[in-house]
Design an enzyme around this catalytic site. Structure first.
Site, PDB file in Angstrom:
ATOM      1  CD  GLU A 122     -17.649  -1.014  12.688  1.00 42.25           C
ATOM      2  OE1 GLU A 122     -17.795   0.021  12.976  1.00 42.25           O
ATOM      3  OE2 GLU A 122     -16.966  -1.712  12.791  1.00 42.25           O
ATOM      4  CB  ILE A 131       0.428  -0.194 -11.136  1.00 40.65           C
ATOM      5  CG1 ILE A 131      -0.388   1.022 -11.408  1.00 40.65           C
ATOM      6  CG2 ILE A 131       1.894   0.103 -11.120  1.00 40.65           C
ATOM      7  CD1 ILE A 131      -0.323   2.402 -10.443  1.00 40.65           C
TER       8      ILE A 131
END
Length: 379
Positions: free
Chosen positions: A364, A338
């Protein structure tokens, strides 16, 4: 189920949001450029009670539930992805281990300073040859009288070079596989044999040092072990499972930051005599981005809700982390689009959001591992 925040939860989130807008956002670009640990901001967050949010007030924590904690961490990450990782590694991982598996004495000695923010925590699990495959770790801990002696190396340790307390995983029985891993509290400034080999030069997540650690005849008292010998693997999985909720929060925060910047730019930038947001193609992008942020936020709160209710939340946490991680990257990518050419420059923060977002899909629990976890829970 209604996941609307209570008045108290919303008040805490709004306080954090104000702090982020006033203190973090103005310097986030500088943190990214310098890639230095933001000690001043961490000290300010400690004064606000943000370094021990989900833990008992008896140990210096703020006593927040997981809905409020996740919402606050999303706000911190909206300001700086690196700062979000600092807090998540310190709180969900290092603090989470002590809170769940420490004795009262260990909590008083090590968790309280973490919660009060006088100490910084780290979680040393990964190794060069043991990332997703935790039992492949080679670091060993040998009992010698009233001490343990550790030798080995750890890699990718968030906060590792600045931590005062490190939760360390090592094999106490190398022949027992996952059942031979134990966890310990290590104090780098007190324990001889702890060495920081260096920190990584990363794509994003700047400000949070990711360290390589080496242990050479590292010695510390045996009463620093958390739980029994051999409990470490299960402890790590349980801690990482809860930690995935906060990495989902980091994803939500980064995605929200990218969406906010995209909306502001779409309303300000004019082409062909009108704001570009008036064009349907841009409007549809914004609609999809907002929808993705909302679904990620709801999955985050769903996982937090199951955890708070004492229900099994393995799948919910994996889904929240998987979805929010991918959403953060996708929304940041669209924010760059954008902005056009400006989005590809450092004059606007959206390129930083993209770099920070990518990490969510890796640490993680990679997205690939999370899909395996979800599939196992579905079957």
């Amino acid at each position: 189920m209604d996941f609307s925040l209570s008045a108290e939860q919303a008040q805490m989130r709004d306080m954090v949001a104000d702090f982020v807008d006033e203190e973090v956002v103005p310097v986030a670009g500088d943190i990214d450029e310098a890639d230095e640990f933001p000690a001043d901001l961490v000290s300010q967050m400690a004064e606000l009670g943000l370094m021990g949010m989900p833990f008992d007030e008896a140990y210096g924590g703020a006593g927040l539930d997981y809905h409020a904690y996740a919402a606050c961490l999303a706000e911190i990450s909206r300001g700086s992805g690196g700062l979000g990782t600092i807090v998540a590694a310190h709180t969900s991982l290092a603090g989470g281990m002590l809170d769940a598996f420490g004795t009262d004495d260990q909590k008083e000695r090590f968790l309280t300073p973490l919660n009060e923010g006088t100490d910084v925590g780290a979680f040393a699990l990964s190794e060069a040859g043991a990332g997703s495959d935790v039992p492949a770790m080679e670091t060993t801990a040998v009992r010698e009288g009233n001490e343990y002696v550790v030798d080995g190396e750890k890699l990718w340790i968030s906060n590792g070079s600045v931590a005062d307390t490190v939760i360390l995983f090592a094999k106490t029985d190398p022949e027992a596989g996952r059942h031979g891993i134990s966890s310990f509290v290590v104090r780098p400034e007190e324990d001889p044999g702890f060495h920081v080999e260096g920190t990584e030069h990363k794509l994003g997540d700047k400000g949070c040092p990711t360290a390589e650690l080496r242990f050479s005849d590292l010695r510390f008292p045996a009463d620093r072990r958390l739980g029994a010998e051999g409990d470490g693997f299960v402890q790590a999985l349980e801690t990482l499972n809860a930690g995935r909720i906060t990495i989902a929060a980091r994803g939500v925060g980064i995605a929200r930051a990218a969406l906010n910047e995209a909306v502001a730019y779409a309303n300000e930038r004019e082409q062909f005599g009108q704001p570009i947001g008036d064009f349907q193609s841009i409007g549809h992008k914004l609609a999809d981005m907002d929808t993705k942020v909302e679904t990620a936020r709801l999955l985050m709160h769903r996982a937090a809700d199951r955890k708070m209710r004492g229900e099994r939340f393995v799948k919910a946490a994996a889904q929240a982390k998987l979805h929010a991680s991918e959403v953060s990257r996708e929304v940041a990518n669209e924010a760059i689009q954008i902005h056009g050419g400006y989005g590809y420059t450092k004059d606007f923060p959206v390129e930083r959001f993209y770099r920070d977002a990518k990490l969510n899909e890796i640490y993680e629990g990679t997205s690939e591992v999370l899909r395996n976890t979800i599939a196992d829970e579905v079957r």
